[in-house]
Design a protein around this motif. Sequence first.
Motif, PDB file in Angstrom:
ATOM      1  N   HIS A 106       0.873  -1.171   0.000  1.00 32.67           N
ATOM      2  CA  HIS A 106       0.000   0.000   0.000  1.00 32.67           C
ATOM      3  C   HIS A 106       0.911   1.223   0.000  1.00 32.67           C
ATOM      4  O   HIS A 106       1.803   1.322   0.838  1.00 32.67           O
ATOM      5  N   ILE A 107       0.679   2.124  -0.958  1.00 30.12           N
ATOM      6  CA  ILE A 107       1.470   3.350  -1.014  1.00 30.12           C
ATOM      7  C   ILE A 107       0.548   4.567  -0.961  1.00 30.12           C
ATOM      8  O   ILE A 107      -0.636   4.480  -1.296  1.00 30.12           O
ATOM      9  N   ARG A 108       1.112   5.676  -0.543  1.00 33.08           N
ATOM     10  CA  ARG A 108       0.404   6.961  -0.564  1.00 33.08           C
ATOM     11  C   ARG A 108       1.453   8.046  -0.742  1.00 33.08           C
ATOM     12  O   ARG A 108       2.659   7.788  -0.654  1.00 33.08           O
ATOM     13  N   LEU A 129       7.120  18.981  -3.424  1.00 34.61           N
ATOM     14  CA  LEU A 129       7.915  17.838  -3.007  1.00 34.61           C
ATOM     15  C   LEU A 129       6.958  16.724  -2.613  1.00 34.61           C
ATOM     16  O   LEU A 129       6.178  16.872  -1.671  1.00 34.61           O
ATOM     17  N   HIS A 130       6.993  15.640  -3.364  1.00 35.71           N
ATOM     18  CA  HIS A 130       6.145  14.479  -3.093  1.00 35.71           C
ATOM     19  C   HIS A 130       7.010  13.378  -2.483  1.00 35.71           C
ATOM     20  O   HIS A 130       8.052  13.027  -3.040  1.00 35.71           O
ATOM     21  N   THR A 131       6.552  12.845  -1.375  1.00 36.52           N
ATOM     22  CA  THR A 131       7.204  11.704  -0.739  1.00 36.52           C
ATOM     23  C   THR A 131       6.232  10.535  -0.798  1.00 36.52           C
ATOM     24  O   THR A 131       5.142  10.603  -0.215  1.00 36.52           O
ATOM     25  N   ILE A 132       6.608   9.487  -1.518  1.00 38.13           N
ATOM     26  CA  ILE A 132       5.751   8.311  -1.665  1.00 38.13           C
ATOM     27  C   ILE A 132       6.108   7.332  -0.555  1.00 38.13           C
ATOM     28  O   ILE A 132       7.243   6.842  -0.488  1.00 38.13           O
ATOM     29  N   ALA A 141       9.390   5.070  -0.593  1.00 35.27           N
ATOM     30  CA  ALA A 141       9.636   4.417  -1.878  1.00 35.27           C
ATOM     31  C   ALA A 141      10.349   5.384  -2.814  1.00 35.27           C
ATOM     32  O   ALA A 141      11.268   4.997  -3.538  1.00 35.27           O
ATOM     33  N   ALA A 142       9.923   6.639  -2.795  1.00 41.91           N
ATOM     34  CA  ALA A 142      10.500   7.633  -3.706  1.00 41.91           C
ATOM     35  C   ALA A 142      10.228   9.030  -3.184  1.00 41.91           C
ATOM     36  O   ALA A 142       9.281   9.245  -2.419  1.00 41.91           O
ATOM     37  N   VAL A 143      11.054   9.944  -3.626  1.00 44.92           N
ATOM     38  CA  VAL A 143      10.813  11.369  -3.430  1.00 44.92           C
ATOM     39  C   VAL A 143      10.994  12.037  -4.783  1.00 44.92           C
ATOM     40  O   VAL A 143      11.875  11.656  -5.565  1.00 44.92           O
ATOM     41  N   ALA A 144      10.143  13.010  -5.067  1.00 43.32           N
ATOM     42  CA  ALA A 144      10.202  13.681  -6.353  1.00 43.32           C
ATOM     43  C   ALA A 144       9.786  15.134  -6.199  1.00 43.32           C
ATOM     44  O   ALA A 144       8.768  15.428  -5.563  1.00 43.32           O
TER      45      ALA A 144
END
Length: 152
Positions: A106-108, A129-132, A141-144
Amino acid sequence: MQVIGSISQAQSLVGQELGVGDWVVIDQKRINEFADVTGDHQWIHVDVERAVAESPYGAPIAHGFLTLSLLPALSKDNFRLEGAKLAINYGLNRVRFLAPVPVDSHIRVRSQLADVAAVDDSTVNLTVLHTIEIDGVSKPAAVAEMIVRAVY
């Protein structure tokens, strides 16, 4: 959800969290469909038996670009640009894939307004800045850093 109704309001929100999205399941069907669309059928994503037996993760993992491609959908409930005539994904400054997303995770996404840069009197670039996040995992999982160009 943060509603951003003007350029000046956006400028006042720099540095603030805009919202946290709902959890979304990354199942094998979604991974396989992404593989079909992109032509990326690497075994670590689509060969369940081999991934269980041979991968260091013990299961198939989502493509990094699948995770990244979900940003617009994952963040749609985090903020809204109200009154904008147009809003487009303008680009990305920096992307890092920090942790694998195993099948059935499960991701958000957690979104923060990092910068607002005026292009002209009616156009602005919002750097978000999105932090998954992965449920139950401390490492994202990722930052973008994603740029949204808005015309008011």
